[in-house]
Design a protein around this motif. Structure first.
Motif, short mmCIF file in Angstrom:
data_model
loop_
_atom_site.label_atom_id
_atom_site.label_comp_id
_atom_site.label_asym_id
_atom_site.label_seq_id
_atom_site.Cartn_x
_atom_site.Cartn_y
_atom_site.Cartn_z
N ARG A 172 0.83 -1.19 0.00
CA ARG A 172 0.00 0.00 0.00
C ARG A 172 0.88 1.25 0.00
O ARG A 172 1.86 1.34 0.76
N PHE A 173 0.47 2.21 -0.87
CA PHE A 173 1.27 3.40 -1.09
C PHE A 173 0.36 4.62 -1.20
O PHE A 173 -0.82 4.50 -1.54
N ILE A 174 0.92 5.80 -0.92
CA ILE A 174 0.25 7.06 -1.19
C ILE A 174 0.87 7.66 -2.44
O ILE A 174 2.08 7.87 -2.51
N LEU A 175 0.03 7.91 -3.44
CA LEU A 175 0.46 8.57 -4.67
C LEU A 175 -0.04 10.00 -4.66
O LEU A 175 -1.24 10.25 -4.52
N THR A 176 0.87 10.95 -4.80
CA THR A 176 0.53 12.37 -4.75
C THR A 176 0.92 13.05 -6.05
O THR A 176 2.03 12.85 -6.56
N SER A 177 -0.01 13.83 -6.58
CA SER A 177 0.23 14.54 -7.84
C SER A 177 -0.06 16.02 -7.63
O SER A 177 -1.14 16.39 -7.17
N ARG A 178 0.91 16.86 -7.95
CA ARG A 178 0.74 18.31 -7.82
C ARG A 178 0.29 18.87 -9.17
O ARG A 178 1.07 18.92 -10.13
N GLU A 179 -0.98 19.27 -9.23
CA GLU A 179 -1.54 19.78 -10.47
C GLU A 179 -1.22 21.26 -10.67
O GLU A 179 -1.20 21.76 -11.80
N SER A 180 -1.01 21.98 -9.57
CA SER A 180 -0.62 23.39 -9.61
C SER A 180 0.03 23.70 -8.28
O SER A 180 -0.04 22.89 -7.34
N ILE A 214 -4.66 6.39 -2.50
CA ILE A 214 -4.04 5.18 -1.98
C ILE A 214 -4.02 4.16 -3.11
O ILE A 214 -5.06 3.90 -3.73
N ILE A 215 -2.85 3.59 -3.39
CA ILE A 215 -2.73 2.63 -4.48
C ILE A 215 -2.08 1.35 -3.98
O ILE A 215 -1.46 1.33 -2.90
N ASP A 216 -2.23 0.27 -4.76
CA ASP A 216 -1.51 -0.97 -4.46
C ASP A 216 -0.21 -0.98 -5.25
O ASP A 216 0.15 0.02 -5.90
N GLU A 217 0.50 -2.10 -5.24
CA GLU A 217 1.82 -2.15 -5.84
C GLU A 217 1.80 -2.00 -7.37
O GLU A 217 2.80 -1.66 -7.99
N LYS A 218 0.63 -2.23 -7.98
CA LYS A 218 0.51 -2.10 -9.43
C LYS A 218 -0.09 -0.77 -9.85
O LYS A 218 -0.35 -0.54 -11.03
N GLN A 257 -5.97 2.05 -7.90
CA GLN A 257 -6.41 2.99 -6.88
C GLN A 257 -7.34 2.31 -5.87
O GLN A 257 -8.41 1.85 -6.23
N VAL A 258 -6.88 2.26 -4.62
CA VAL A 258 -7.72 1.74 -3.54
C VAL A 258 -8.64 2.84 -3.04
O VAL A 258 -9.82 2.63 -2.78
N LEU A 259 -8.08 4.05 -2.88
CA LEU A 259 -8.86 5.26 -2.64
C LEU A 259 -8.53 6.21 -3.77
O LEU A 259 -7.35 6.48 -4.05
N PRO A 260 -9.54 6.75 -4.46
CA PRO A 260 -9.30 7.50 -5.71
C PRO A 260 -8.61 8.83 -5.48
O PRO A 260 -8.60 9.38 -4.38
#
Length: 502
Positions: free
Chosen positions: A75-83, A91-95, A98-101
């Motif tokens: 389990r990982f947190i993926l963060t994207s800065r749009e601005s 929240i994503i899995d190893e692949k 998206q576990v939480l969108p």
């Protein structure tokens, strides 16, 4: 040092440390693998400016232009800065599923829970499990209160919930409180000190102000007017009047005492008999059998006293420490003239002119007449450590609540080469180095030297940095290595002795 060998395997068969796996994965992938645990790591490619998830075999299972933080396992947190002002997280899995969108939210995992995570979004907070199921809906605030409890705020009222999102009490609270061992100290609706259980039920109420329940079922009180401290039990029976300048429980060890101090002198409350023992010393460190080490600011020496404050061992020693070896209690005393290792009857079990080099859960390493031995405290038997001409000693102040026993010892053999041996006298780092530098405190890393060059290994004999550096510097949390005016940094991992009872 041998070149780094790619010895990657699955997390099931892997015996190497996470630190070494991270180094091997970095070599194999050509990226900076900056974290690794439980079968997966996270990496960053400076060329593509992408973050990745790496498995234990070095396979890239997912990559993204966003930032990836490892929570636990897959389990990982993926963060994207749009601005500059807008960031989305998922929240994503190893692949990368998206576990939480992706939403404009942040996640709170301060207690490193493998069961629940708090999502913060638009000034509200909710609790989810790691399969994406909502456990507690979005509320004004949610605070993790203990092992399996949350305090949830709605309409300026705090309520108590369990890990399954069930409200465990109809009781309403004005504040949130931390639980310890299933109990929390609160100020109730009547402005009284109260202890509640994990379901919000009343365990005890008090007319006096309770300052701390750390020594439960004995409770430190504090007078609202004078600011002085006292002691009561859960039935509010007075054990010590509120006349003391400060009070502190015994936080570590057997937790048998409470220390109340007044005018630079301590009174000891003994939980076993429920009595107070006035003493003429300010600070006392418990040993065993109601014995304490005491330090003199004037002489800079330590001695041993009993509960009554009677001097059992004069303040003549530079260092005093208790050890549990082979299930038995001992006290070690050292000054410039002698060393003693006292058993429970305060009998010295060391022969004359014997020096203790290292302390381990099952035995000692000692030096006598220029020879080194492993020493059994149960029967006094010794076994010579063959071909060892010197051992680097650790400073006595290495030992504390986090370091209960010695590290493996750095030894020099008759060929003038250095290696490391464990508590049983078994070689764990080969005798192939011109020098080995082990650090104090809890560092697992060691600097190894060959032909005037330095590298880094550890007590598991894993090569962390090749022997190519001109200099090294120990800088608190990092080891700095210099070569040709370039610097490499290696972060320390914290060493934990196998004998630790924490």
């Amino acid at each position: 040092m041998r070149n780094l060998v790619f010895a990657l395997c699955s997390s099931v068969c892997m015996a190497q440390t996470n630190q070494y796996t991270k180094i091997l994965l970095s070599k194999k992938t050509g990226m900076n693998v900056h974290s690794y645990s439980e079968g997966y790591g996270t990496a960053y490619d400076s060329k593509s400016n992408k973050g990745s998830i790496v498995d234990s075999l070095g396979n890239i299972t997912f990559e993204s232009a966003g930032s990836i933080s490892h929570i636990f396992k897959n389990r990982f947190i993926l963060t994207s800065r749009e601005s500059p002002s807008k960031t989305k997280s998922a929240i994503i899995d190893e692949k990368g599923n998206q576990v939480l969108p992706f939403e404009n939210q942040s996640f709170n995992t301060p207690w490193l829970s493998e069961e629940r995570i708090i999502s913060s979004k638009e000034g509200k907070e909710a609790v989810y499990d790691y399969n994406g199921k909502e456990i507690i809906p979005y509320s004004d605030q949610i605070h993790f209160a203990g092992k399996n409890r949350f305090f949830v705020l709605n309409d300026k009222v705090w309520s108590l919930y369990d890990l399954d999102g069930k409200k465990v009490s109809t009781r309403e609270f004005k504040e949130d409180y931390p639980f310890e061992n299933g109990r929390a100290l609160i100020i109730n609706e009547d402005h009284q000190s109260e202890i509640i259980g994990k379901d919000g039920q009343t365990l005890h109420k008090f007319s006096t102000q309770i300052y701390s329940l750390a020594s439960y079922p004995y409770l430190i009180t504090k007078n609202k007017i004078t600011g002085k401290y006292g002691l009561v039990d859960t039935n509010e029976n007075l054990l010590a009047e509120e006349i003391f300048d400060d009070a502190a429980p015994e936080y570590f060890g057997a937790k048998e005492y409470v220390y109340l101090r007044k005018k630079g002198k301590a009174t000891i409350f003994n939980k076993k008999d429920g009595k107070l023992y006035p003493n003429s010393f300010k600070y006392l460190t418990p040993l065993f059998n109601d014995l304490f080490s005491v330090y003199s600011d004037k002489s800079k020496k330590s001695g041993i006293v009993n509960l009554q404050g009677e001097i059992i061992v004069p303040q003549e020693y530079d260092f005093i420490q208790n050890f549990s070896i082979s299930g038995k209690d001992f006290i070690y005393l050292k000054n410039e003239k002698e060393e003693k290792f006292l058993d429970k009857g305060l009998k010295n079990i060391l022969e004359e002119n014997t020096q203790i080099i290292a302390f381990y859960p099952d035995q000692l390493i000692i030096k006598k007449q220029e020879n080194y031995y492993t020493f059994s405290v149960t029967d006094g038997s010794v076994s010579v450590m063959k071909d060892i001409v010197s051992i680097k000693e650790q400073e006595p102040h290495f030992f504390n609540i986090f370091n209960l026993y010695s590290k493996p010892v750095v030894c020099r053999n008759s060929s003038n080469l250095y290696g490391i041996m464990d508590e049983k006298g078994k070689e764990i780092v080969p005798f192939i180095y011109d020098d080995i530098i082990a650090f104090e405190n809890s560092e697992n890393e060691i600097v190894v030297k060959k032909q005037d060059r330095y590298g880094v290994s550890n007590f598991q004999n894993e090569p962390l940095k090749d022997i190519i550096y001109d200099k090294y510097f120990w800088q608190k949390e990092v080891l700095r290595l210099d070569k040709d005016k370039k610097t490499d940094i290696l972060y320390f991992t914290r060493f934990r002795n196998k004998g630790s009872r924490l």
